[in-house]
Design an enzyme around this catalytic site. Sequence first.
Site, PDB file in Angstrom:
ATOM      1  N   ARG A  72      -7.366   1.029   7.696  1.00 52.28           N
ATOM      2  CA  ARG A  72      -6.497   0.064   8.361  1.00 52.28           C
ATOM      3  C   ARG A  72      -7.327  -0.886   9.215  1.00 52.28           C
ATOM      4  O   ARG A  72      -8.431  -0.555   9.646  1.00 52.28           O
ATOM      5  CB  ARG A  72      -5.492   0.786   9.260  1.00 52.28           C
ATOM      6  CG  ARG A  72      -4.535   1.683   8.492  1.00 52.28           C
ATOM      7  CD  ARG A  72      -3.699   2.493   9.449  1.00 52.28           C
ATOM      8  NE  ARG A  72      -2.829   3.420   8.741  1.00 52.28           N
ATOM      9  CZ  ARG A  72      -2.161   4.397   9.336  1.00 52.28           C
ATOM     10  NH1 ARG A  72      -2.276   4.566  10.637  1.00 52.28           N
ATOM     11  NH2 ARG A  72      -1.392   5.201   8.635  1.00 52.28           N
ATOM     12  N   HIS A 112       9.889  -5.462  11.034  1.00 48.24           N
ATOM     13  CA  HIS A 112       9.269  -6.030   9.832  1.00 48.24           C
ATOM     14  C   HIS A 112      10.292  -6.757   8.960  1.00 48.24           C
ATOM     15  O   HIS A 112      10.072  -6.964   7.775  1.00 48.24           O
ATOM     16  CB  HIS A 112       8.598  -4.892   9.044  1.00 48.24           C
ATOM     17  CG  HIS A 112       7.567  -5.353   8.065  1.00 48.24           C
ATOM     18  ND1 HIS A 112       7.728  -5.211   6.702  1.00 48.24           N
ATOM     19  CD2 HIS A 112       6.365  -5.937   8.246  1.00 48.24           C
ATOM     20  CE1 HIS A 112       6.663  -5.689   6.081  1.00 48.24           C
ATOM     21  NE2 HIS A 112       5.827  -6.143   6.997  1.00 48.24           N
ATOM     22  N   HIS A 157       1.864  -8.962  -2.385  1.00 45.62           N
ATOM     23  CA  HIS A 157       2.976  -8.818  -1.457  1.00 45.62           C
ATOM     24  C   HIS A 157       4.297  -8.796  -2.210  1.00 45.62           C
ATOM     25  O   HIS A 157       5.368  -9.037  -1.647  1.00 45.62           O
ATOM     26  CB  HIS A 157       2.955  -9.959  -0.429  1.00 45.62           C
ATOM     27  CG  HIS A 157       3.350  -9.538   0.943  1.00 45.62           C
ATOM     28  ND1 HIS A 157       4.437 -10.048   1.606  1.00 45.62           N
ATOM     29  CD2 HIS A 157       2.807  -8.620   1.801  1.00 45.62           C
ATOM     30  CE1 HIS A 157       4.548  -9.497   2.787  1.00 45.62           C
ATOM     31  NE2 HIS A 157       3.566  -8.626   2.931  1.00 45.62           N
ATOM     32  N   ASN A 167       7.049 -13.391   4.674  1.00 46.82           N
ATOM     33  CA  ASN A 167       7.120 -13.474   6.131  1.00 46.82           C
ATOM     34  C   ASN A 167       7.477 -14.870   6.639  1.00 46.82           C
ATOM     35  O   ASN A 167       7.577 -15.082   7.849  1.00 46.82           O
ATOM     36  CB  ASN A 167       5.784 -13.050   6.743  1.00 46.82           C
ATOM     37  CG  ASN A 167       5.533 -11.562   6.614  1.00 46.82           C
ATOM     38  OD1 ASN A 167       6.394 -10.755   6.933  1.00 46.82           O
ATOM     39  ND2 ASN A 167       4.365 -11.191   6.130  1.00 46.82           N
ATOM     40  N   TYR A 194       0.827  -1.199   0.000  1.00 42.07           N
ATOM     41  CA  TYR A 194       0.000   0.000   0.000  1.00 42.07           C
ATOM     42  C   TYR A 194       0.867   1.256   0.000  1.00 42.07           C
ATOM     43  O   TYR A 194       2.027   1.252   0.424  1.00 42.07           O
ATOM     44  CB  TYR A 194      -0.983   0.032   1.177  1.00 42.07           C
ATOM     45  CG  TYR A 194      -0.372  -0.103   2.552  1.00 42.07           C
ATOM     46  CD1 TYR A 194       0.099   1.007   3.239  1.00 42.07           C
ATOM     47  CD2 TYR A 194      -0.301  -1.341   3.173  1.00 42.07           C
ATOM     48  CE1 TYR A 194       0.634   0.892   4.503  1.00 42.07           C
ATOM     49  CE2 TYR A 194       0.232  -1.471   4.443  1.00 42.07           C
ATOM     50  CZ  TYR A 194       0.704  -0.350   5.108  1.00 42.07           C
ATOM     51  OH  TYR A 194       1.242  -0.466   6.362  1.00 42.07           O
ATOM     52  N   VAL A 240      -2.990 -11.260  -1.036  1.00 42.05           N
ATOM     53  CA  VAL A 240      -2.752  -9.874  -1.409  1.00 42.05           C
ATOM     54  C   VAL A 240      -1.500  -9.767  -2.276  1.00 42.05           C
ATOM     55  O   VAL A 240      -0.701 -10.699  -2.392  1.00 42.05           O
ATOM     56  CB  VAL A 240      -2.573  -8.968  -0.163  1.00 42.05           C
ATOM     57  CG1 VAL A 240      -3.836  -8.938   0.678  1.00 42.05           C
ATOM     58  CG2 VAL A 240      -1.367  -9.401   0.664  1.00 42.05           C
ATOM     59  N   LEU A 293      -0.651 -14.846  20.072  1.00 41.07           N
ATOM     60  CA  LEU A 293      -0.679 -16.183  19.466  1.00 41.07           C
ATOM     61  C   LEU A 293       0.699 -16.554  18.921  1.00 41.07           C
ATOM     62  O   LEU A 293       1.165 -17.689  19.071  1.00 41.07           O
ATOM     63  CB  LEU A 293      -1.713 -16.236  18.346  1.00 41.07           C
ATOM     64  CG  LEU A 293      -3.188 -16.221  18.758  1.00 41.07           C
ATOM     65  CD1 LEU A 293      -4.082 -16.125  17.530  1.00 41.07           C
ATOM     66  CD2 LEU A 293      -3.542 -17.467  19.561  1.00 41.07           C
ATOM     67  N   GLU A 331      -9.387 -10.004   0.399  1.00 39.85           N
ATOM     68  CA  GLU A 331      -8.055  -9.681   0.903  1.00 39.85           C
ATOM     69  C   GLU A 331      -7.514 -10.780   1.813  1.00 39.85           C
ATOM     70  O   GLU A 331      -6.320 -11.105   1.781  1.00 39.85           O
ATOM     71  CB  GLU A 331      -8.110  -8.346   1.658  1.00 39.85           C
ATOM     72  CG  GLU A 331      -6.773  -7.882   2.178  1.00 39.85           C
ATOM     73  CD  GLU A 331      -6.869  -6.553   2.898  1.00 39.85           C
ATOM     74  OE1 GLU A 331      -5.837  -6.092   3.428  1.00 39.85           O
ATOM     75  OE2 GLU A 331      -7.983  -5.979   2.951  1.00 39.85           O
ATOM     76  N   LYS A 389      12.614  -9.602   7.193  1.00 37.35           N
ATOM     77  CA  LYS A 389      12.542 -10.998   6.777  1.00 37.35           C
ATOM     78  C   LYS A 389      13.697 -11.286   5.816  1.00 37.35           C
ATOM     79  O   LYS A 389      14.171 -10.401   5.124  1.00 37.35           O
ATOM     80  CB  LYS A 389      11.179 -11.334   6.154  1.00 37.35           C
ATOM     81  CG  LYS A 389      10.717 -10.462   5.011  1.00 37.35           C
ATOM     82  CD  LYS A 389      10.069  -9.164   5.404  1.00 37.35           C
ATOM     83  CE  LYS A 389       8.862  -9.286   6.276  1.00 37.35           C
ATOM     84  NZ  LYS A 389       7.626  -8.835   5.607  1.00 37.35           N
ATOM     85  N   ILE A 412      -7.808  -8.520  16.386  1.00 36.43           N
ATOM     86  CA  ILE A 412      -6.538  -8.498  15.657  1.00 36.43           C
ATOM     87  C   ILE A 412      -5.364  -8.312  16.613  1.00 36.43           C
ATOM     88  O   ILE A 412      -4.246  -8.755  16.363  1.00 36.43           O
ATOM     89  CB  ILE A 412      -6.562  -7.395  14.576  1.00 36.43           C
ATOM     90  CG1 ILE A 412      -5.544  -7.717  13.457  1.00 36.43           C
ATOM     91  CG2 ILE A 412      -6.304  -6.030  15.147  1.00 36.43           C
ATOM     92  CD1 ILE A 412      -5.923  -8.868  12.591  1.00 36.43           C
TER      93      ILE A 412
END
Length: 451
Positions: A96, A357, A138, A374, A57, A136, A323, A132, A359, A317
């Site tokens: 968002r 973020h 990515h 990810n 985005y 998506v 988790l 979505e 990876k 969320i």
Amino acid sequence: MRIPFIKYNHQKYLNELVKLEQQPENYQILATPNEYRQTLLNAIKCAQKRIYIIALYLERDEAGQEILQAIYEAKRNNPQLDVKIFVDWHRAQRGRIGEGMADTNAHFYHQLKQQNPEIDVAIYGVPVNRREVLGVLHLKGSIIDDTLLYTGASINNVYLHKLDKYRYDRYHIITNPILADSMVTFIDQQFLTYEAVQRLDSDNLKTRKQLKSAIKVFRHHLAQANYQFKGDSLNSSLSVTPIVGLGKSNQLNQVIHHLILSANEKIVFCTPYFNLPQIIIKDIIRQLRKGKKVEIIVGDKTANDFYIPEDQPFNIIGGLPYLYEVNLRQFIERLQPYIDKEQLIIRLWKDEDNSYHLKGIWVDDEWVLITGNNINPRAWRLDLENGILVHDPKQQLYSQFRQELQQIRVKTLLVNHFQQIQASQFYPIQVQKLINRLGRIQIDRIIKRLL
């Protein structure tokens, strides 16, 4: 045709990949999001022939406006520039997660177009699936002239550190005409020739229902698509290989699997969300049993972009970081003997209320994967992902890659025992209730596959 995972000589698999020669002086790794933002703005300003921006985005905030205004100005100064922007179709038409519907990014794009009617900056929405949650865009990597700016970051204030907070990522600047051409050709041929890919700066956007059939055709096509280029590098020299993937057994998943199992000594990999596919967990355990060293750098739950501070209203969320932490604690407890031997190294990244973020994978100081993937079940099956595999047999980029890892480790905490990870009984009451409720109906498994 999709290739099933099979027993294979893992090093041989990597050696047989088609590769592009890369000059080491044309490869640069940036250290901070602010440095990346300035580099992106300068590249846009100096563009001579093309600007292709690809991101999940491009937000309607200060950073998004700054980037788009720079692109409009570049196009105004050089009308011959080939300018195209690609973002996820679904994400551009909602707020968002957890926020109410306000003016969308698509509405922002349309407003800019109306304000600049004489300048054509094409902004496209790419719907990888009909919803979505099922997939998506990515894909990563923006191309400006002959330079690829590769990062997992999208474009907004946090990713680009425009204001007070930042989201930490990787930022690789690769100048390579053949690489850039191959990625532009992929976009032109695999996106723009399909009805599902629509302009988002229009005042007459099609609905999901209207595009239902076109999206189905498009997704089927993407599952077969790949970058097209003629290799010009041997395994004895520095090279790069662009890889794209959609669906469980795609080439990018294959490369990640073989890359981990090809290691002779050590593997380092980063993921923001500890929610590894089962095949990757098996690959890691297999390498540990063979005596290989494995280092995993993951974000602390409070550095997760889904984390909601306890003093703010909670929603479902916000349970995701917890988790993922449950996953991590169970993983460490299971493999505690390898941690005791310092063979398995777990690091938690945290820097105040900033987020993480990163990876990617580093193997034996010879192979490096930069990717937006990810390394979780969603990336493995649902999203359109890509990556650049770097082969550095002479270690010409070794100092840059080492410095990148050292910089990442600065803000990390070494985990020596699973009890350092907070147990679920000490989570906020709302989180405990959510996890218990999800566990009773086993919906937590579904959530972790989709988010």
